[in-house]
Design a protein around this motif. Structure first.
Motif, PDB file in Angstrom:
ATOM      1  N   CYS A  63       0.847  -1.191   0.000  1.00 26.85           N
ATOM      2  CA  CYS A  63       0.000   0.000   0.000  1.00 26.85           C
ATOM      3  C   CYS A  63       0.887   1.249   0.000  1.00 26.85           C
ATOM      4  CB  CYS A  63      -0.889  -0.010   1.245  1.00 26.85           C
ATOM      5  SG  CYS A  63      -1.601   1.617   1.553  1.00 26.85           S
ATOM      6  N   SER A 106       0.292   4.223   0.899  1.00 26.52           N
ATOM      7  CA  SER A 106       0.120   5.235   1.950  1.00 26.52           C
ATOM      8  C   SER A 106       0.839   4.853   3.241  1.00 26.52           C
ATOM      9  CB  SER A 106      -1.365   5.531   2.219  1.00 26.52           C
ATOM     10  OG  SER A 106      -1.971   4.476   2.917  1.00 26.52           O
ATOM     11  N   CYS A 126      -6.754   1.333  -3.140  1.00 31.75           N
ATOM     12  CA  CYS A 126      -6.595   0.629  -1.879  1.00 31.75           C
ATOM     13  C   CYS A 126      -7.570   1.222  -0.857  1.00 31.75           C
ATOM     14  CB  CYS A 126      -5.158   0.805  -1.399  1.00 31.75           C
ATOM     15  SG  CYS A 126      -4.805   0.014   0.185  1.00 31.75           S
ATOM     16  N   CYS A 140      -7.408   0.005   2.499  1.00 32.58           N
ATOM     17  CA  CYS A 140      -6.920  -0.502   3.789  1.00 32.58           C
ATOM     18  C   CYS A 140      -7.233   0.562   4.849  1.00 32.58           C
ATOM     19  CB  CYS A 140      -5.422  -0.794   3.713  1.00 32.58           C
ATOM     20  SG  CYS A 140      -4.386   0.673   3.805  1.00 32.58           S
ATOM     21  N   CYS A 145      -5.423   3.904   4.277  1.00 33.75           N
ATOM     22  CA  CYS A 145      -5.915   4.713   3.151  1.00 33.75           C
ATOM     23  C   CYS A 145      -7.276   5.314   3.477  1.00 33.75           C
ATOM     24  CB  CYS A 145      -5.994   3.869   1.882  1.00 33.75           C
ATOM     25  SG  CYS A 145      -4.373   3.535   1.162  1.00 33.75           S
TER      26      CYS A 145
HETATM   27 ZN   LIG Z   1      -3.840   1.357   1.670  1.00 34.11          ZN
END
Ligand SMILES: [Zn+2]
Length: 419
Positions: free
Chosen positions: A149, A151, A201, A203, A206
């Protein structure tokens, strides 16, 4: 206007054929730029295709290792990273293949480019699944390809340290970023509306950042899920699929997606937000290059511009940070239409206008592409305004095709007729 004829080479071919042998051959053929993977991913070589390494004296077939680094990384430098993100030196090619490559290629007057895949890192995601880029259901959004990811702070630290390591260790000409994007859902018989619901994404990191950027993430999640649910419900009732041969049905589904995006500013805002996270990562790398070796050219391998929004790559944002964009427009190997080449080049150039970045087109030169296919794809790209051509790849291309195509293309790049 730069006139570039480049080729991608893999570290195993450099090690097994010999860096000097390859550099001499490519220089004689008129190549100007050579990119070698300095880190790579597990991949069956010459697939889709005959699975033959055409130039390697040691191997006819090869499945590359997962996430190997082809230079002797010092553990000290990476000691502050979480263990899953620490580099793995190649088990099969443990010497300094990167150093040998740079020296041999530059000695022949060619530009030495370090080709660096970044966000795809299967081993790290397997060890710590919380590092993965995931969709709205928490699933990794690609199949067998695991992406980090963008971020995550730890992921950005990993990227910063790798880039610092290369820039402080070697003198080279260009850093070429690859896999600097989100995964793409690997769907077949795809409903575009369902694909929208599978993008990464989402998650927790994020989602928190999107919320902080003013996006109503509860509503966003509800809508993204609803697009997928709608398709599931339909297929459960009436099993009907968009087949590649059915342009009428596929077009109507794409029209529906156009309507959704035109009417859903929240989803559009989220698409821009995810592109801004990729932009942040490239900014971080650009700043490292400026700080440590501003002579190094910064480039990136981007999705073709018509589809780059799917993976969070915005040519207009990234063109301001990069000196050069490379986009792969492989045709014969994937049954893709050569008609796309001039369209994608024109679209890319339009989006890069005012940014100063060159646009290079990657042409697939491995089977079943013939010399005629390679030259006609390359010339279509050049006529549409591309600043250069790259061939994929040294090891995957039969010798006769590489030699003939290079001779013809180095002629057309110099403006000399080859008729
Ligand atoms: Zn993410």
């Amino acid at each position: 206007m730069p006139r570039i004829l480049g080729v991608w080479v893999h570290a195993w071919d450099v090690a097994d054929v010999g860096a000097e042998t390859i550099a001499e051959e490519l220089s004689r053929l008129g190549f100007t730029h050579v990119s070698m993977c300095v880190r790579y991913v597990e991949e069956r070589q010459c697939w889709p295709g005959p699975n033959i390494l055409f130039r390697n004296p040691r191997r006819l077939t090869y499945t590359s290792e997962e996430s190997p680094f082809y230079w002797p990384v010092s553990e000290e430098r990476y000691s502050k990273l979480p263990p899953p993100l620490r580099p793995r030196t190649s088990r099969e090619y443990s010497g300094d293949v990167v150093g040998e490559f740079i020296e041999a290629v530059r000695a022949r007057g060619l530009k030495a480019i370090l080709w660096l895949p970044l966000l795809r890192f299967e081993a790290a995601v397997r060890e710590d699944p919380s590092l993965a880029a995931v969709d709205v259901w928490g699933s990794v959004a690609d199949y067998k390809r695991l992406f980090l990811c963008p971020s995550r702070k730890e992921v950005r630290n990993f990227i910063a340290v790798v880039v610092e390591d290369l820039l402080s260790r070697y003198e080279f000409d260009e850093l070429e970023l690859d896999y600097i994007r989100y995964p793409r859902p690997p769907v077949t018989y795809a409903y575009p509306k369902a694909v929208l619901s599978m993008l990464a994404c989402l998650c927790p990191h994020c989602v928190a950042r999107a919320e902080a950027a003013g996006i109503d993430t509860r509503e966003l999640i509800r809508r993204l899920r609803a697009y997928g649910e709608e398709v599931r419900e339909l297929i459960n009732k009436v099993a009907t699929y968009p087949l590649p041969s059915d342009a009428d049905f596929t077009t109507s589904l794409l029209h529906d997606l156009m309507r959704i995006l035109a009417e859903d500013p929240l989803v559009v805002r989220w698409l821009e937000f995810r592109a801004s996270l990729i932009e942040e990562v490239v900014t971080l790398i650009r700043d490292k290059v400026k700080e440590l070796n501003p002579k190094v050219t910064l480039s990136a391998d981007l999705y073709p511009p018509s589809a780059s929004w799917l993976v969070g790559q915005d040519y207009r944002r990234l063109g301001k940070l990069l000196d050069r964009v490379k986009t792969m427009l492989y045709t014969r190997q994937f049954g893709a239409s050569p008609s796309r080449i001039p369209y994608e080049v024109a679209l890319g150039l339009k989006q890069l206008r005012g940014c100063g970045a060159d646009l290079i087109v990657g042409v697939g030169s491995w089977p079943p592409a013939t010399v005629g296919d390679v030259v006609s794809d390359a010339e279509a790209a050049l006529r549409a305004g591309a600043h250069g051509i790259y061939l994929y790849s040294y090891g995957w291309t039969p010798k006769a095709v590489l030699h003939e195509a290079a001779k013809l293309l180095s002629g057309s790049l110099r403006g000399v007729s080859h008729e």
